[in-house]
Design an enzyme around this catalytic site. Structure first.
Site, PDB file in Angstrom:
ATOM      1  N   GLU A   8       0.865  -1.189   0.000  1.00  0.00           N
ATOM      2  CA  GLU A   8       0.000   0.000   0.000  1.00  0.00           C
ATOM      3  C   GLU A   8       0.898   1.235   0.000  1.00  0.00           C
ATOM      4  OE1 GLU A   8      -3.474   0.582   2.780  1.00  0.00           O
ATOM      5  OE2 GLU A   8      -2.234   2.261   3.442  1.00  0.00           O
ATOM      6  N   THR A  43      -3.985   4.798  -1.397  1.00  0.00           N
ATOM      7  CA  THR A  43      -5.041   5.310  -0.527  1.00  0.00           C
ATOM      8  C   THR A  43      -5.723   6.541  -1.148  1.00  0.00           C
ATOM      9  OG1 THR A  43      -3.589   6.750   0.716  1.00  0.00           O
ATOM     10  CG2 THR A  43      -3.841   4.502   1.546  1.00  0.00           C
ATOM     11  N   ALA A  95     -10.107  11.021   2.403  1.00  0.00           N
ATOM     12  CA  ALA A  95     -11.557  11.120   2.625  1.00  0.00           C
ATOM     13  C   ALA A  95     -12.058  12.481   2.148  1.00  0.00           C
ATOM     14  CB  ALA A  95     -11.870  10.907   4.096  1.00  0.00           C
ATOM     15  N   HIS A 101      -8.088   2.710  -3.655  1.00  0.00           N
ATOM     16  CA  HIS A 101      -8.960   2.902  -2.485  1.00  0.00           C
ATOM     17  C   HIS A 101      -9.932   4.018  -2.860  1.00  0.00           C
ATOM     18  CE1 HIS A 101      -5.883   1.377   0.731  1.00  0.00           C
ATOM     19  NE2 HIS A 101      -5.625   0.844  -0.441  1.00  0.00           N
ATOM     20  N   ASP A 148     -13.224   7.742   7.174  1.00  0.00           N
ATOM     21  CA  ASP A 148     -13.367   8.340   8.519  1.00  0.00           C
ATOM     22  C   ASP A 148     -14.034   9.696   8.379  1.00  0.00           C
ATOM     23  OD1 ASP A 148     -12.170   6.311  10.018  1.00  0.00           O
ATOM     24  OD2 ASP A 148     -10.177   7.010   9.433  1.00  0.00           O
ATOM     25  N   ALA A 169     -20.129   1.423   3.676  1.00  0.00           N
ATOM     26  CA  ALA A 169     -19.422   0.833   2.536  1.00  0.00           C
ATOM     27  C   ALA A 169     -20.273  -0.195   1.787  1.00  0.00           C
ATOM     28  CB  ALA A 169     -18.125   0.191   3.025  1.00  0.00           C
TER      29      ALA A 169
HETATM   30  P1  FAD Z   1     -18.171   0.744   7.082  1.00  0.00           P
HETATM   31  O1  FAD Z   1     -18.140  -0.630   6.521  1.00  0.00           O
HETATM   32  O2  FAD Z   1     -19.289   1.615   6.654  1.00  0.00           O
HETATM   33  O3  FAD Z   1     -18.132   0.580   8.670  1.00  0.00           O
HETATM   34  C1  FAD Z   1     -18.025   1.691   9.535  1.00  0.00           C
HETATM   35  C2  FAD Z   1     -18.784   1.411  10.832  1.00  0.00           C
HETATM   36  O4  FAD Z   1     -20.175   1.275  10.562  1.00  0.00           O
HETATM   37  C3  FAD Z   1     -18.376   0.087  11.494  1.00  0.00           C
HETATM   38  O5  FAD Z   1     -18.422   0.291  12.874  1.00  0.00           O
HETATM   39  C4  FAD Z   1     -19.430  -0.913  11.038  1.00  0.00           C
HETATM   40  O6  FAD Z   1     -19.660  -1.946  11.980  1.00  0.00           O
HETATM   41  C5  FAD Z   1     -20.657  -0.013  10.888  1.00  0.00           C
HETATM   42  N1  FAD Z   1     -21.503  -0.444   9.759  1.00  0.00           N
HETATM   43  C6  FAD Z   1     -21.105  -0.954   8.569  1.00  0.00           C
HETATM   44  N2  FAD Z   1     -22.164  -1.187   7.765  1.00  0.00           N
HETATM   45  C7  FAD Z   1     -23.255  -0.805   8.469  1.00  0.00           C
HETATM   46  C8  FAD Z   1     -24.628  -0.791   8.190  1.00  0.00           C
HETATM   47  N3  FAD Z   1     -25.098  -1.226   7.011  1.00  0.00           N
HETATM   48  N4  FAD Z   1     -25.488  -0.316   9.140  1.00  0.00           N
HETATM   49  C9  FAD Z   1     -25.024   0.123  10.336  1.00  0.00           C
HETATM   50  N5  FAD Z   1     -23.725   0.114  10.658  1.00  0.00           N
HETATM   51  C10 FAD Z   1     -22.847  -0.321   9.748  1.00  0.00           C
HETATM   52  N6  FAD Z   1      -9.592   5.597   4.959  1.00  0.00           N
HETATM   53  C11 FAD Z   1      -9.382   6.598   4.066  1.00  0.00           C
HETATM   54  O7  FAD Z   1      -9.845   7.728   4.282  1.00  0.00           O
HETATM   55  N7  FAD Z   1      -8.681   6.392   2.913  1.00  0.00           N
HETATM   56  C12 FAD Z   1      -8.155   5.178   2.601  1.00  0.00           C
HETATM   57  O8  FAD Z   1      -7.552   5.021   1.533  1.00  0.00           O
HETATM   58  C13 FAD Z   1      -8.329   4.109   3.526  1.00  0.00           C
HETATM   59  N8  FAD Z   1      -7.813   2.871   3.282  1.00  0.00           N
HETATM   60  C14 FAD Z   1      -8.061   1.846   4.155  1.00  0.00           C
HETATM   61  C15 FAD Z   1      -7.550   0.567   3.869  1.00  0.00           C
HETATM   62  C16 FAD Z   1      -7.809  -0.509   4.722  1.00  0.00           C
HETATM   63  C17 FAD Z   1      -7.272  -1.874   4.377  1.00  0.00           C
HETATM   64  C18 FAD Z   1      -8.599  -0.308   5.881  1.00  0.00           C
HETATM   65  C19 FAD Z   1      -8.886  -1.457   6.784  1.00  0.00           C
HETATM   66  C20 FAD Z   1      -9.081   0.952   6.200  1.00  0.00           C
HETATM   67  C21 FAD Z   1      -8.826   2.044   5.343  1.00  0.00           C
HETATM   68  N9  FAD Z   1      -9.295   3.332   5.618  1.00  0.00           N
HETATM   69  C22 FAD Z   1      -9.075   4.348   4.714  1.00  0.00           C
HETATM   70  C23 FAD Z   1      -9.976   3.612   6.884  1.00  0.00           C
HETATM   71  C24 FAD Z   1     -11.500   3.484   6.776  1.00  0.00           C
HETATM   72  O9  FAD Z   1     -11.983   4.447   5.880  1.00  0.00           O
HETATM   73  C25 FAD Z   1     -12.077   3.678   8.167  1.00  0.00           C
HETATM   74  O10 FAD Z   1     -11.735   2.605   8.977  1.00  0.00           O
HETATM   75  C26 FAD Z   1     -13.564   3.984   8.234  1.00  0.00           C
HETATM   76  O11 FAD Z   1     -13.858   4.482   9.543  1.00  0.00           O
HETATM   77  C27 FAD Z   1     -14.498   2.802   8.004  1.00  0.00           C
HETATM   78  O12 FAD Z   1     -14.566   2.447   6.682  1.00  0.00           O
HETATM   79  P2  FAD Z   1     -15.394   1.121   6.266  1.00  0.00           P
HETATM   80  O13 FAD Z   1     -15.379   1.053   4.799  1.00  0.00           O
HETATM   81  O14 FAD Z   1     -14.916  -0.058   7.014  1.00  0.00           O
HETATM   82  O15 FAD Z   1     -16.845   1.543   6.781  1.00  0.00           O
END
Ligand code: FAD
Length: 302
Positions: A31, A62, A65, A90, A122, A137
């Site tokens: 990454e 990456t 946001a 990403h 985030d 997501a």
């Molecule tokens: P979600 O899947 O939406 O989850 C977020 C929260 O909501 C979790 O607590 C989950 O349990 C809850 N949730 C999920 N779906 C639902 C639903 N349908 N109803 C209710 N609650 C729900 N951030 C960046 O800004 N740029 C990047 O390039 C980046 N790269 C990353 C790469 C990796 C491998 C990882 C693991 C994280 C990365 N992040 C990045 C961080 C990420 O954006 C944050 O962790 C963010 O807070 C959550 O993203 P998510 O897609 O997991 O969200």
């Protein structure tokens, strides 16, 4: 002649879906993050050239946001694809309406990208929601899959639960929804606790999540970085790592040496768990990473 063959091989690789590579072998990937808009891109391009020597199956880039550095993100992705290597983009849906999403994914496709890590992102300070078309997501994935069926999607996962999740059970239930909405593989956030990883895999498999899980490994190089990243993501610091922090916390060189050994050992432990893929968070650094890769014998010294 040989160069031509290598080039052709790379061109094929560049068009491969990561989900197809995962059917054949354990993937190995990096990454990187794009430099800020006012910083030169050349140092990262030089790092990439060095990383290519390790024949990664893909390199992910990456995304800031809110799309703050979307131009730079595309520049980096284009450089990876143009070099004949596979890239994963990403993308976060913070502040993005449907038009924005369509526009960005179309651009990714124009560059030649066939793999995306689709994320919520985030919240910027003071925000309580995405202020965009999708709150999570899974819905973003559903939308992208409907509009761009050939795009391979990955979803983020969190071995000890996402920091905002009410419980690991809740987080895993939502993870299932990523699979059901088009995720073909998952990529983990940093995790230093192998036992937690084993428990996580058991639990997600019981929950019917069958897609491959690529493990993201954050090298242990700087004390402050380890502490900041584990605290901000709500991850454990296991006893052997806390001992390294206690013993070498004020001695950066010694900390780094012990941290590299810890990282190599962690890679072996993960590999012995039969992981589907190993994804190294490069932090845009080359030298320390090269030492870890070669010490672990994953690439470069066969
Ligand atoms: P979600 O899947 O939406 O989850 C977020 C929260 O909501 C979790 O607590 C989950 O349990 C809850 N949730 C999920 N779906 C639902 C639903 N349908 N109803 C209710 N609650 C729900 N951030 C960046 O800004 N740029 C990047 O390039 C980046 N790269 C990353 C790469 C990796 C491998 C990882 C693991 C994280 C990365 N992040 C990045 C961080 C990420 O954006 C944050 O962790 C963010 O807070 C959550 O993203 P998510 O897609 O997991 O969200």
């Amino acid at each position: 002649m040989q160069t031509e063959t290598v080039k052709k091989g790379r061109e094929r690789t560049a068009q491969e879906k990561i989900s197809d590579i995962l059917k054949k072998k354990m993937t190995f990937s990096f990454e990187v993050f794009p430099p800020k808009n006012d910083k030169p891109i050349e140092p990262l391009l030089q790092t990439l050239e060095k990383l290519y020597q390790y024949e990664p199956d893909f390199i992910s880039c990456t995304f800031g946001a809110g799309g703050k550095n979307v131009g730079r993100n595309e520049e980096v992705l284009r450089a990876i694809v143009d070099s004949g290597h596979n890239a994963m983009a990403h993308y976060t849906c913070i502040g993005q309406d449907e038009e924005d999403i369509l526009h960005t994914v179309e651009n990714f496709q124009k560059i030649g990208i066939r793999n995306m890590l689709a994320l919520r992102g985030d919240f910027p300070e003071g925000w309580t929601g995405t202020q965009g078309a999708f709150a999570h997501a899974d819905r973003l994935m559903q939308f992208i899959k409907r509009k761009f069926p050939s795009m391979t999607l990955s979803g983020a996962c969190y071995v000890e639960g996402h920091i905002q999740a009410r419980s690991l059970d809740a987080d895993i239930a939502h993870l299932r929804s990523k699979q059901d909405n088009g995720a073909e593989f998952l990529t983990t956030q940093l995790n230093y606790d192998i036992d937690a990883y084993r428990r996580f895999i058991d639990r997600i498999r019981k929950a019917g999540i069958t897609i491959p899980v690529i493990v993201g490994v954050m090298p242990v190089l700087y004390k402050d970085g380890v502490i900041r990243m584990t605290l901000s993501n709500g991850c454990s610091i296991p006893a052997p790592l806390s001992r390294i922090i206690g013993k070498y916390g004020d001695k950066p060189e010694e900390f780094k040496k012990a941290g590299k050994e810890y990282t190599v050992n962690m890679i072996y432990q993960y590999m012995n768990e039969g992981i589907d893929g190993l994804h190294l968070y490069s932090l845009n650094k080359y030298r320390d990473l090269a030492e870890i890769i070669e010490e672990a014998g994953i690439r470069g010294t066969f």
